[in-house]
Design a protein around this motif. Structure first.
Motif, PDB file in Angstrom:
ATOM      1  N   HIS A   1     -13.569  42.226  72.423  1.00 13.37           N
ATOM      2  CA  HIS A   1     -12.820  42.215  71.506  1.00 13.37           C
ATOM      3  C   HIS A   1     -15.129  42.539  70.907  1.00 13.37           C
ATOM      4  CE1 HIS A   1     -10.472  38.150  71.433  1.00 13.37           C
ATOM      5  NE2 HIS A   1     -10.296  39.882  71.193  1.00 13.37           N
ATOM      6  N   ALA A   2     -14.971  43.259  71.831  1.00 16.11           N
ATOM      7  CA  ALA A   2     -17.036  44.208  71.513  1.00 16.11           C
ATOM      8  C   ALA A   2     -17.272  44.758  70.124  1.00 16.11           C
ATOM      9  CB  ALA A   2     -17.833  45.010  73.009  1.00 16.11           C
ATOM     10  N   ARG A   3     -16.894  45.475  70.080  1.00 14.64           N
ATOM     11  CA  ARG A   3     -16.327  46.581  69.180  1.00 14.64           C
ATOM     12  C   ARG A   3     -15.463  46.160  67.902  1.00 14.64           C
ATOM     13  NH1 ARG A   3     -19.567  47.201  71.787  1.00 14.64           N
ATOM     14  NH2 ARG A   3     -20.621  49.287  72.596  1.00 14.64           N
ATOM     15  N   PRO A   4     -15.692  44.966  67.007  1.00 21.50           N
ATOM     16  CA  PRO A   4     -14.877  44.820  65.790  1.00 21.50           C
ATOM     17  C   PRO A   4     -14.983  45.334  65.447  1.00 21.50           C
ATOM     18  CG  PRO A   4     -16.433  43.520  65.789  1.00 21.50           C
ATOM     19  CD  PRO A   4     -16.923  44.175  66.715  1.00 21.50           C
ATOM     20  N   GLN A   5     -14.291  45.327  64.321  1.00 20.82           N
ATOM     21  CA  GLN A   5     -14.128  46.458  62.594  1.00 20.82           C
ATOM     22  C   GLN A   5     -14.863  46.051  61.803  1.00 20.82           C
ATOM     23  OE1 GLN A   5      -9.844  46.188  61.054  1.00 20.82           O
ATOM     24  NE2 GLN A   5     -10.243  47.619  59.192  1.00 20.82           N
ATOM     25  N   VAL A   6     -15.165  46.308  61.035  1.00 19.02           N
ATOM     26  CA  VAL A   6     -16.333  46.192  60.001  1.00 19.02           C
ATOM     27  C   VAL A   6     -15.927  47.008  58.618  1.00 19.02           C
ATOM     28  CG1 VAL A   6     -18.994  46.142  59.142  1.00 19.02           C
ATOM     29  CG2 VAL A   6     -18.496  45.961  61.501  1.00 19.02           C
ATOM     30  N   PRO A   7     -15.381  46.120  57.122  1.00 23.97           N
ATOM     31  CA  PRO A   7     -15.649  46.151  56.429  1.00 23.97           C
ATOM     32  C   PRO A   7     -16.636  47.255  55.917  1.00 23.97           C
ATOM     33  CG  PRO A   7     -15.923  43.662  56.240  1.00 23.97           C
ATOM     34  CD  PRO A   7     -16.631  44.452  57.867  1.00 23.97           C
ATOM     35  N   MET A   8     -16.990  48.447  56.230  1.00 16.24           N
ATOM     36  CA  MET A   8     -18.384  49.068  56.189  1.00 16.24           C
ATOM     37  C   MET A   8     -18.730  49.441  54.470  1.00 16.24           C
ATOM     38  SD  MET A   8     -21.222  49.529  57.813  1.00 16.24           S
ATOM     39  CE  MET A   8     -20.762  49.753  59.160  1.00 16.24           C
ATOM     40  N   ASP A   9     -17.527  49.574  53.854  1.00 18.73           N
ATOM     41  CA  ASP A   9     -17.233  50.147  52.797  1.00 18.73           C
ATOM     42  C   ASP A   9     -17.574  49.458  51.929  1.00 18.73           C
ATOM     43  OD1 ASP A   9     -15.267  48.779  53.278  1.00 18.73           O
ATOM     44  OD2 ASP A   9     -13.927  48.818  51.208  1.00 18.73           O
ATOM     45  N   LYS A  10     -17.820  47.658  52.023  1.00 16.15           N
ATOM     46  CA  LYS A  10     -18.392  46.524  51.159  1.00 16.15           C
ATOM     47  C   LYS A  10     -19.927  46.026  51.431  1.00 16.15           C
ATOM     48  CE  LYS A  10     -14.372  45.281  49.083  1.00 16.15           C
ATOM     49  NZ  LYS A  10     -14.178  45.576  47.703  1.00 16.15           N
ATOM     50  N   VAL A  11     -19.746  46.828  53.089  1.00 21.19           N
ATOM     51  CA  VAL A  11     -21.400  46.748  53.219  1.00 21.19           C
ATOM     52  C   VAL A  11     -22.158  47.756  52.423  1.00 21.19           C
ATOM     53  CG1 VAL A  11     -23.103  46.932  55.110  1.00 21.19           C
ATOM     54  CG2 VAL A  11     -20.510  46.150  55.460  1.00 21.19           C
ATOM     55  N   ILE A  12     -22.011  48.905  52.477  1.00 21.90           N
ATOM     56  CA  ILE A  12     -22.595  49.513  51.662  1.00 21.90           C
ATOM     57  C   ILE A  12     -22.639  49.535  50.079  1.00 21.90           C
ATOM     58  CG2 ILE A  12     -23.019  52.132  50.593  1.00 21.90           C
ATOM     59  CD1 ILE A  12     -21.416  53.032  53.486  1.00 21.90           C
ATOM     60  N   ALA A  13     -21.462  49.221  49.504  1.00 21.43           N
ATOM     61  CA  ALA A  13     -20.943  48.716  48.213  1.00 21.43           C
ATOM     62  C   ALA A  13     -22.806  47.306  47.572  1.00 21.43           C
ATOM     63  CB  ALA A  13     -20.682  48.854  47.811  1.00 21.43           C
ATOM     64  N   PHE A  14     -22.044  46.552  48.454  1.00 21.44           N
ATOM     65  CA  PHE A  14     -22.707  45.135  48.195  1.00 21.44           C
ATOM     66  C   PHE A  14     -23.991  45.214  48.587  1.00 21.44           C
ATOM     67  CE2 PHE A  14     -18.341  42.868  47.700  1.00 21.44           C
ATOM     68  CZ  PHE A  14     -18.116  44.032  46.828  1.00 21.44           C
ATOM     69  N   GLU A  15     -24.640  45.807  49.439  1.00 21.43           N
ATOM     70  CA  GLU A  15     -25.919  45.819  50.163  1.00 21.43           C
ATOM     71  C   GLU A  15     -26.063  45.214  51.194  1.00 21.43           C
ATOM     72  OE1 GLU A  15     -28.838  46.375  47.875  1.00 21.43           O
ATOM     73  OE2 GLU A  15     -28.540  48.474  46.924  1.00 21.43           O
ATOM     74  N   LEU A  16     -24.639  44.804  52.081  1.00 23.29           N
ATOM     75  CA  LEU A  16     -24.595  43.966  52.389  1.00 23.29           C
ATOM     76  C   LEU A  16     -25.887  43.261  54.124  1.00 23.29           C
ATOM     77  CD1 LEU A  16     -20.959  43.064  52.910  1.00 23.29           C
ATOM     78  CD2 LEU A  16     -22.524  41.937  51.233  1.00 23.29           C
ATOM     79  N   GLU A  17     -25.869  42.555  54.584  1.00 20.97           N
ATOM     80  CA  GLU A  17     -26.563  42.296  55.603  1.00 20.97           C
ATOM     81  C   GLU A  17     -25.776  42.038  56.658  1.00 20.97           C
ATOM     82  OE1 GLU A  17     -30.809  41.022  56.087  1.00 20.97           O
ATOM     83  OE2 GLU A  17     -30.106  40.738  53.225  1.00 20.97           O
ATOM     84  N   ILE A  18     -26.583  42.561  57.931  1.00 20.48           N
ATOM     85  CA  ILE A  18     -25.502  42.343  59.154  1.00 20.48           C
ATOM     86  C   ILE A  18     -26.195  41.479  60.672  1.00 20.48           C
ATOM     87  CG2 ILE A  18     -24.128  42.538  60.459  1.00 20.48           C
ATOM     88  CD1 ILE A  18     -22.389  44.569  58.968  1.00 20.48           C
ATOM     89  N   LEU A  19     -26.921  40.816  60.428  1.00 16.17           N
ATOM     90  CA  LEU A  19     -27.586  40.075  61.419  1.00 16.17           C
ATOM     91  C   LEU A  19     -26.658  39.557  62.571  1.00 16.17           C
ATOM     92  CD1 LEU A  19     -29.965  39.060  58.772  1.00 16.17           C
ATOM     93  CD2 LEU A  19     -30.647  40.741  59.850  1.00 16.17           C
ATOM     94  N   GLY A  20     -27.690  39.719  63.792  1.00 14.56           N
ATOM     95  CA  GLY A  20     -27.071  39.252  64.803  1.00 14.56           C
ATOM     96  C   GLY A  20     -28.238  37.501  64.863  1.00 14.56           C
ATOM     97  N   SER A  21     -28.380  37.062  66.281  1.00 16.38           N
ATOM     98  CA  SER A  21     -28.701  36.011  66.562  1.00 16.38           C
ATOM     99  C   SER A  21     -28.606  35.221  67.921  1.00 16.38           C
ATOM    100  CB  SER A  21     -28.563  34.690  65.199  1.00 16.38           C
ATOM    101  OG  SER A  21     -29.701  33.205  65.546  1.00 16.38           O
ATOM    102  N   HIS A  22     -29.626  35.571  68.183  1.00 19.35           N
ATOM    103  CA  HIS A  22     -29.853  35.785  70.029  1.00 19.35           C
ATOM    104  C   HIS A  22     -30.853  34.554  70.483  1.00 19.35           C
ATOM    105  CE1 HIS A  22     -30.569  36.821  73.884  1.00 19.35           C
ATOM    106  NE2 HIS A  22     -28.524  36.884  74.023  1.00 19.35           N
ATOM    107  N   GLY A  23     -30.323  33.179  70.033  1.00 18.41           N
ATOM    108  CA  GLY A  23     -31.142  31.804  71.259  1.00 18.41           C
ATOM    109  C   GLY A  23     -31.912  31.230  70.196  1.00 18.41           C
ATOM    110  N   MET A  24     -33.488  30.893  70.631  1.00 17.60           N
ATOM    111  CA  MET A  24     -34.715  30.754  69.822  1.00 17.60           C
ATOM    112  C   MET A  24     -36.083  31.127  70.149  1.00 17.60           C
ATOM    113  SD  MET A  24     -35.115  28.040  66.288  1.00 17.60           S
ATOM    114  CE  MET A  24     -35.599  26.221  68.003  1.00 17.60           C
ATOM    115  N   GLN A  25     -37.062  31.577  69.989  1.00 19.16           N
ATOM    116  CA  GLN A  25     -38.256  30.741  70.407  1.00 19.16           C
ATOM    117  C   GLN A  25     -39.050  29.317  71.061  1.00 19.16           C
ATOM    118  OE1 GLN A  25     -37.775  31.843  67.431  1.00 19.16           O
ATOM    119  NE2 GLN A  25     -38.942  33.821  67.186  1.00 19.16           N
ATOM    120  N   ALA A  26     -39.085  28.860  72.312  1.00 20.66           N
ATOM    121  CA  ALA A  26     -39.957  27.669  72.530  1.00 20.66           C
ATOM    122  C   ALA A  26     -40.490  27.418  71.017  1.00 20.66           C
ATOM    123  CB  ALA A  26     -40.662  27.508  73.625  1.00 20.66           C
ATOM    124  N   TYR A  27     -40.995  28.161  70.727  1.00 19.47           N
ATOM    125  CA  TYR A  27     -42.621  27.632  69.608  1.00 19.47           C
ATOM    126  C   TYR A  27     -41.934  27.384  68.271  1.00 19.47           C
ATOM    127  CZ  TYR A  27     -42.645  32.203  67.385  1.00 19.47           C
ATOM    128  OH  TYR A  27     -41.974  33.710  66.367  1.00 19.47           O
TER     129      TYR A  27
END
Length: 346
Positions: free
Chosen positions: A270-296
């Motif tokens: 599953h490491a390389r899923p399909q992405v609707p890149m046409d919508k990412v460009i046309a709608f100026e979408l943001e794709i972000l990851g979230s990896h845990g959180m800092q102790a502070y």
């Protein structure tokens, strides 16, 4: 000490007696009072994490009591109640000094590149940078449930997703991550849509703040359903499961300039899923990851918990013993039940 150990990927872990850990000069040893059962541990057991060296002790969502501290530790001593982010930052690299310990260039991760918390004791490095003090009133099981899914969801909703009151938030998958995200986004004043395959989880999602639900097992087009409910699409959407279908839907159901946050792990096939890149460009979408959180960043979340705005204790599910952990770990390949399973008996 007693610990859950696996010696080959994909083969049944066993309970073994292994040497007690010793603290590094800047680290501590924690007596584990509770440790969460997470799908990430299942991925590690399956061999999806290249950092794991066999034999291995899994477990990364933990809470307990400091029993020993290294000679360079200045902030912590034996007897203190603590938890720790699953991504333990070194405190010295560029990412750590810029405040981004969750993506530390030299991070250690109990349960992955170090032995973890499915054991009576666990060693944690860089204690002064990473340990988090627990409120006296917080149960260890609740504190352990924060360690991966809840804090990752908190950062995904608050810091990465930048959710504001009145926005529409779609959460794809109502396991531990998804339910945490629903509770947190609702507390921020967002209108949350919960999406899952089972009515039991969707009903629980409503109880903790979801204003609408979609059963993906009976809904022909989830993206269309989200857009109808939101009158144009979600402002922010999260894939809390980690599957090509939920990841695609989470991006595709966004309105213009919407924000997708990927929290569910995408490993193996599953490491390389399909992405609707046409919508990412046309709608100026943001794709972000979230990896845990800092102790502070924990204090902000802890204050919301202290004042009752967040109630992570509602998400704690089944409590089991360490002897039951091997079977529970192997079963994580299926869909999670309601809430976060926690080992509380050692």
């Amino acid at each position: 000490m007693k610990a859950v150990v696996f010696e080959k990927f994909g083969e049944a872990p066993t309970i073994q007696t292994v040497p007690d850990p010793k603290p590094a000069a800047d680290g501590v040893v924690i007596k584990v009072e509770a440790t969460g059962l997470c799908r990430s541990d299942w991925h590690g057991w399956m061999g999806h994490d290249a950092d794991i060296r066999l034999p291995h002790v899994p477990g990364h969502e933990l809470a307990g009591i400091v029993v020993a501290a290294g000679k360079h530790v200045t902030r912590w001593k034996a007897g203190e109640r603590v938890t720790v982010p699953f991504a333990v930052g070194c405190g010295h690299c560029f990412e750590c000094t810029s405040g981004n310990h969750q993506v530390c260039e030299h991070q250690s991760q109990p349960g992955f590149n170090a032995w973890g918390s499915f054991a009576e004791y666990v060693a944690i490095e860089h204690a002064d940078t990473n340990l988090v003090r627990l409120p006296d009133e917080m149960e260890f099981a609740t504190a352990a449930s924060l360690g991966c899914r809840f804090v990752t969801s908190f950062r995904a909703i608050v810091d990465q997703g930048r959710v504001t009151p009145g926005e529409w938030v779609a959460v794809h998958g109502c396991g531990g991550v998804g339910l945490s995200a629903i509770m947190i986004a609702s507390s921020m004043g967002a209108n949350v849509i919960a999406i899952d395959l089972t009515e039991e989880k969707l009903n629980f999602a409503k109880k903790i703040g979801a204003v609408a639900t979609i059963n993906a097992s009976t809904t022909p087009n989830v993206v269309k359903a989200v857009k109808q409910i939101t009158n144009g699409g979600a402002h922010m959407s999260m894939d809390a499961l980690g599957h090509p279908t939920t990841s695609f839907n989470s991006i595709a159901n966004l309105r213009r300039r919407g924000r997708h946050v990927q929290v569910g792990l995408m490993l193996g096939e599953h490491a390389r899923p399909q992405v609707p890149m046409d919508k990412v460009i046309a709608f100026e979408l943001e794709i972000l990851g979230s990896h845990g959180m800092q102790a502070y960043r924990y204090p902000a979340m802890m204050e919301m918990i202290r004042h009752g705005k967040l109630k992570p204790e509602l998400l704690v599910g089944k409590k089991i013993s360490l002897n039951e952990a091997p079977a529970a770990l192997m079963a994580m390949g299926g869909f999670e039940g309601i809430g976060i399973g926690v080992v509380t008996k050692f």
